[in-house]
Design a protein around this motif. Structure first.
Motif, PDB file in Angstrom:
ATOM      1  N   GLU A   1       0.740  -1.434   0.083  1.00  0.00           N
ATOM      2  CA  GLU A   1      -0.085  -0.008   0.106  1.00  0.00           C
ATOM      3  C   GLU A   1       0.958   1.303  -0.034  1.00  0.00           C
ATOM      4  OE1 GLU A   1      -3.305  -0.225  -0.389  1.00  0.00           O
ATOM      5  OE2 GLU A   1      -3.518  -2.385   0.255  1.00  0.00           O
ATOM      6  N   GLY A   2       1.852   1.376   0.851  1.00  0.00           N
ATOM      7  CA  GLY A   2       2.627   2.388   0.774  1.00  0.00           C
ATOM      8  C   GLY A   2       4.056   2.085   0.075  1.00  0.00           C
TER       9      GLY A   2
ATOM     10  N   SER B   1       9.848  -6.056   8.458  1.00  0.00           N
ATOM     11  CA  SER B   1       9.372  -4.878   9.198  1.00  0.00           C
ATOM     12  C   SER B   1       8.934  -3.931   8.144  1.00  0.00           C
ATOM     13  CB  SER B   1      10.402  -4.350  10.115  1.00  0.00           C
ATOM     14  OG  SER B   1      10.957  -5.343  11.204  1.00  0.00           O
ATOM     15  N   LEU B   2       9.579  -3.757   7.069  1.00  0.00           N
ATOM     16  CA  LEU B   2       9.173  -2.937   6.133  1.00  0.00           C
ATOM     17  C   LEU B   2       7.822  -3.451   5.446  1.00  0.00           C
ATOM     18  CD1 LEU B   2      12.609  -2.567   4.373  1.00  0.00           C
ATOM     19  CD2 LEU B   2      11.452  -0.754   5.416  1.00  0.00           C
ATOM     20  N   ALA B   3       7.745  -4.523   5.296  1.00  0.00           N
ATOM     21  CA  ALA B   3       6.533  -5.214   4.590  1.00  0.00           C
ATOM     22  C   ALA B   3       5.214  -4.985   5.307  1.00  0.00           C
ATOM     23  CB  ALA B   3       6.610  -6.716   4.338  1.00  0.00           C
ATOM     24  N   GLY B   4       5.429  -5.207   6.666  1.00  0.00           N
ATOM     25  CA  GLY B   4       4.454  -4.854   7.595  1.00  0.00           C
ATOM     26  C   GLY B   4       3.948  -3.427   7.531  1.00  0.00           C
ATOM     27  N   MET B   5       5.030  -2.551   7.840  1.00  0.00           N
ATOM     28  CA  MET B   5       4.545  -1.084   7.923  1.00  0.00           C
ATOM     29  C   MET B   5       4.140  -0.616   6.495  1.00  0.00           C
ATOM     30  SD  MET B   5       7.470   0.510  10.362  1.00  0.00           S
ATOM     31  CE  MET B   5       8.911  -0.158   9.235  1.00  0.00           C
ATOM     32  N   ALA B   6       4.516  -1.172   5.424  1.00  0.00           N
ATOM     33  CA  ALA B   6       4.099  -0.482   4.117  1.00  0.00           C
ATOM     34  C   ALA B   6       2.699  -1.074   3.748  1.00  0.00           C
ATOM     35  CB  ALA B   6       4.946  -1.190   3.051  1.00  0.00           C
ATOM     36  N   ASN B   7       2.154  -2.243   4.452  1.00  0.00           N
ATOM     37  CA  ASN B   7       0.966  -2.668   4.348  1.00  0.00           C
ATOM     38  C   ASN B   7      -0.235  -2.323   5.287  1.00  0.00           C
ATOM     39  OD1 ASN B   7       0.654  -3.963   1.844  1.00  0.00           O
ATOM     40  ND2 ASN B   7       1.004  -6.047   2.253  1.00  0.00           N
ATOM     41  N   ALA B   8       0.416  -1.748   6.176  1.00  0.00           N
ATOM     42  CA  ALA B   8      -0.373  -1.207   7.281  1.00  0.00           C
ATOM     43  C   ALA B   8      -0.887   0.214   6.858  1.00  0.00           C
ATOM     44  CB  ALA B   8       0.244  -1.139   8.643  1.00  0.00           C
TER      45      ALA B   8
ATOM     46  N   PRO C   1      -7.878   3.775   2.588  1.00  0.00           N
ATOM     47  CA  PRO C   1      -8.994   2.805   1.737  1.00  0.00           C
ATOM     48  C   PRO C   1      -8.968   1.354   2.496  1.00  0.00           C
ATOM     49  CG  PRO C   1      -7.113   3.093   0.210  1.00  0.00           C
ATOM     50  CD  PRO C   1      -6.686   4.120   1.382  1.00  0.00           C
ATOM     51  N   HIS C   2      -7.729   0.807   2.980  1.00  0.00           N
ATOM     52  CA  HIS C   2      -7.682  -0.445   3.648  1.00  0.00           C
ATOM     53  C   HIS C   2      -7.712  -0.496   5.281  1.00  0.00           C
ATOM     54  CE1 HIS C   2      -3.806   1.134   3.546  1.00  0.00           C
ATOM     55  NE2 HIS C   2      -3.132   0.128   4.113  1.00  0.00           N
ATOM     56  N   LEU C   3      -7.952   0.700   5.533  1.00  0.00           N
ATOM     57  CA  LEU C   3      -8.156   0.765   7.170  1.00  0.00           C
ATOM     58  C   LEU C   3      -9.183  -0.372   7.636  1.00  0.00           C
ATOM     59  CD1 LEU C   3      -7.494   2.166   9.846  1.00  0.00           C
ATOM     60  CD2 LEU C   3      -9.121   4.039   9.197  1.00  0.00           C
ATOM     61  N   LYS C   4      -9.208  -0.791   8.571  1.00  0.00           N
ATOM     62  CA  LYS C   4     -10.202  -1.725   9.500  1.00  0.00           C
ATOM     63  C   LYS C   4     -10.719  -1.072  10.663  1.00  0.00           C
ATOM     64  CE  LYS C   4     -11.566  -5.883  11.572  1.00  0.00           C
ATOM     65  NZ  LYS C   4     -10.988  -7.362  11.875  1.00  0.00           N
TER      66      LYS C   4
ATOM     67  N   VAL D   1      -1.713   4.244  20.220  1.00  0.00           N
ATOM     68  CA  VAL D   1      -2.902   3.954  19.212  1.00  0.00           C
ATOM     69  C   VAL D   1      -2.040   3.342  17.937  1.00  0.00           C
ATOM     70  CG1 VAL D   1      -5.123   4.400  18.170  1.00  0.00           C
ATOM     71  CG2 VAL D   1      -4.406   5.495  20.185  1.00  0.00           C
ATOM     72  N   ALA D   2      -2.606   2.294  17.421  1.00  0.00           N
ATOM     73  CA  ALA D   2      -1.919   1.756  16.243  1.00  0.00           C
ATOM     74  C   ALA D   2      -3.433   1.670  15.167  1.00  0.00           C
ATOM     75  CB  ALA D   2      -1.263   0.448  16.510  1.00  0.00           C
ATOM     76  N   SER D   3      -2.975   1.829  13.942  1.00  0.00           N
ATOM     77  CA  SER D   3      -3.989   1.491  12.805  1.00  0.00           C
ATOM     78  C   SER D   3      -3.605   0.030  12.397  1.00  0.00           C
ATOM     79  CB  SER D   3      -3.716   2.488  11.651  1.00  0.00           C
ATOM     80  OG  SER D   3      -3.706   3.889  12.023  1.00  0.00           O
ATOM     81  N   VAL D   4      -4.945  -0.413  12.020  1.00  0.00           N
ATOM     82  CA  VAL D   4      -5.303  -1.792  11.677  1.00  0.00           C
ATOM     83  C   VAL D   4      -5.818  -1.882  10.205  1.00  0.00           C
ATOM     84  CG1 VAL D   4      -6.049  -4.076  12.339  1.00  0.00           C
ATOM     85  CG2 VAL D   4      -5.416  -2.589  14.095  1.00  0.00           C
ATOM     86  N   SER D   5      -4.993  -2.635   9.473  1.00  0.00           N
ATOM     87  CA  SER D   5      -5.747  -2.916   8.155  1.00  0.00           C
ATOM     88  C   SER D   5      -6.892  -3.960   8.022  1.00  0.00           C
ATOM     89  CB  SER D   5      -4.739  -3.144   7.056  1.00  0.00           C
ATOM     90  OG  SER D   5      -4.104  -4.535   7.248  1.00  0.00           O
ATOM     91  N   GLU D   6      -7.610  -4.164   6.962  1.00  0.00           N
ATOM     92  CA  GLU D   6      -8.567  -5.081   6.726  1.00  0.00           C
ATOM     93  C   GLU D   6      -7.948  -6.517   6.796  1.00  0.00           C
ATOM     94  OE1 GLU D   6     -11.674  -5.006   6.825  1.00  0.00           O
ATOM     95  OE2 GLU D   6     -12.366  -2.936   6.041  1.00  0.00           O
TER      96      GLU D   6
END
Length: 480
Positions: free
Chosen positions: A195-196, A373-380, A414-417, A457-462
């Motif tokens: 995503e990022g 770590s990069l993948a996790g943050m980029a997809n969050a 757009p992918h925020l849950k 607080v953290a954001s979580v994707s779908e």
């Protein structure tokens, strides 16, 4: 056996397992979530199959090949030869660019590859005009392309005399290992879409004054990059310390505390609310530490509450100087006879940073840590912005936030849950408790006294990817 909980396997963090017992209910009404503590509030997380796949795809053999190639240029000193095709930093940076271009060709042109150059002169270690040239590759995100995370390594090498640009300086561990790891991360991650955006940077001029990082940090600032994380890899291949310790199961993550850009008013606010150990760099380090527990076999990372090693520096510092979150990832046990040394043998001691001092499996392990770590943050989703907190002289704590700072200039995730609140005792190194509160912008933790914990607080994707935790106020903000 892989660690199966957030803090299991870390004795100094295991206090979370026996502290508190809770009872709870969760109610979401009119955009406000109310949560009481329960036994299920211990930090929970669902493993991502993609991240396991990425970790396994990292190749020690490819890393070894790249390190041997970089060592083969003889010296990569910033002031060394630039015209030769076989020796000096000029040949090295051209080869790195060609490797990034090959990687891009394999993924259908998914990387934007370019030299980034600036002439430096009049400096203590660069007295004469010298073009400092880094190699940058950018993998653009699919929905939030101006949000970046970055991995970097340093091209240049040196011997005992920092101004000696002609003697052989293999720089096998310092820092061909970091550059090779960055190339390998690009090979692995470019097979996937995120995503990022992800930046892979081979930075020049580190030994002469952190100039490559300074140039890129200024570029990021000038171009309004929403740069959320800088993972500087400097020496990720040595497992044998000068103290005789040999260990391939640990690594260090150096992370500064209070932001260098903090204002006087922000410092006053922090004095009364906390945040000294919750800068975005510290919470970035906690995020990487968590990824090590979940996805990297036999690796325990130590978060070090310092900008860098004692009175020393690295290429994350120029980013920290401008307010960007950044950390240094490196080996735990350094061997000083192999750092910044002329190649020689004296009194039976072999000096020099040669290929024999690099453990390629270990370098692959730390590269895999970077990649997941990069993948996790980029997809969050984008980390929450403008996080605030209240609850003084009350029995409960309320947090509020925004999805991002400015809806007109940043994506709408757009992918925020939804969002997850984290909290921990103030002397605990890692987040101990969490509660998913849904797609709301305010949440109240009933009967959780604000004085006794730190919160975020953290954001979580779908699909369950999470951003790093954001501590309330300017002290913890990840920017827009």
């Amino acid at each position: 056996m892989r660690k199966s909980t957030y803090s299991l396997g870390k004795i100094n963090k295991a206090i979370a397992c026996s502290l508190l017992v809770f009872s709870s209910s969760l109610l979401v009404d009119s955009g406000v979530a109310h949560a009481q503590q329960t036994p299920t509030n211990m930090v929970s997380y669902t493993d991502q199959a993609l991240l396991h796949e990425i970790a396994k795809d990292v190749s020690a053999d490819r890393i070894e090949q790249d390190i041997r190639t970089l060592v083969g240029f003889g010296t990569r000193h910033t002031l060394s030869e630039t015209e030769s095709e076989t020796r000096g930093i000029g040949a090295a940076r051209r080869w790195i660019k060609e490797e990034f271009e090959k990687i891009s060709a394999e993924c259908g042109g998914c990387l934007e590859v370019f030299f980034q150059a600036k002439v430096i002169s009049g400096e203590r270690r660069i007295p004469d005009s010298t073009e400092v040239v880094s190699v940058i590759a950018i993998q653009k995100g699919t929905t939030d392309s101006n949000r970046y995370v970055m991995m970097s390594g340093d091209i240049d090498s040196r011997v005992s005399d920092v101004m000696d640009s002609t003697s052989d300086s293999p720089g096998a561990n310092d820092n061909a290992s970091g550059v090779a790891g960055t190339l390998e991360a690009a090979r692995v991650l470019s097979k996937h879409k995120f995503e990022g955006s992800i930046v892979y940077a081979a930075l020049a001029g580190e030994e002469q004054g952190l100039f490559g990082g300074q140039i890129l940090a200024e570029y990021a600032k000038a171009n309004n990059w929403r740069l959320k994380a800088v993972l500087n890899n400097d020496m990720i291949g040595n497992i044998e310390g000068i103290n005789g310790v040999i260990n391939n199961t640990t690594a260090r993550i150096f992370a500064e505390g209070t932001r260098n850009t903090e204002t006087a008013d922000e410092a006053t606010y922090r004095r009364f609310t906390g945040g000294e150990v919750d800068s975005p760099s510290r919470n970035l380090a906690r995020y990487i530490d968590f990824m090590a527990d979940r996805y990297i076999e036999n690796l325990d990372t130590m978060v070090v509450y310092r900008l860098d090693r004692f009175r020393r520096g690295g290429h994350h510092r120029p980013f920290n100087d401008l307010g960007f979150p950044g950390v240094r990832i490196m080996e735990t046990n350094e061997h000083y006879d192999r750092q910044h040394q002329d190649l020689r043998t004296e009194n039976g001691i072999v000096y020099g940073d040669t290929i024999e001092g690099v453990n390629f499996d270990y370098a692959a392990k730390l590269t895999a840590l970077n990649a997941v770590s990069l993948a996790g943050m980029a997809n969050a989703p984008n980390p929450p912005a403008d996080v605030s907190i209240s609850g003084a002289v009350q029995a409960s704590t309320t947090l509020s936030w925004k999805p991002h700072a400015d809806a007109d200039t940043t994506p709408s995730n757009p992918h925020l849950k939804g969002y997850k609140i984290y909290w921990r005792l103030t002397d605990a190194p890692q987040w101990q408790y969490s509660k998913y509160v849904g797609n709301v912008t305010t949440a109240t933790l009933e009967n959780v006294v604000i004085d006794n914990y730190f919160f975020g607080v953290a954001s979580v994707s779908e699909d369950g990817f999470e951003s790093p935790v954001v501590f309330p106020g300017a002290a913890g903000a990840f920017g827009e």
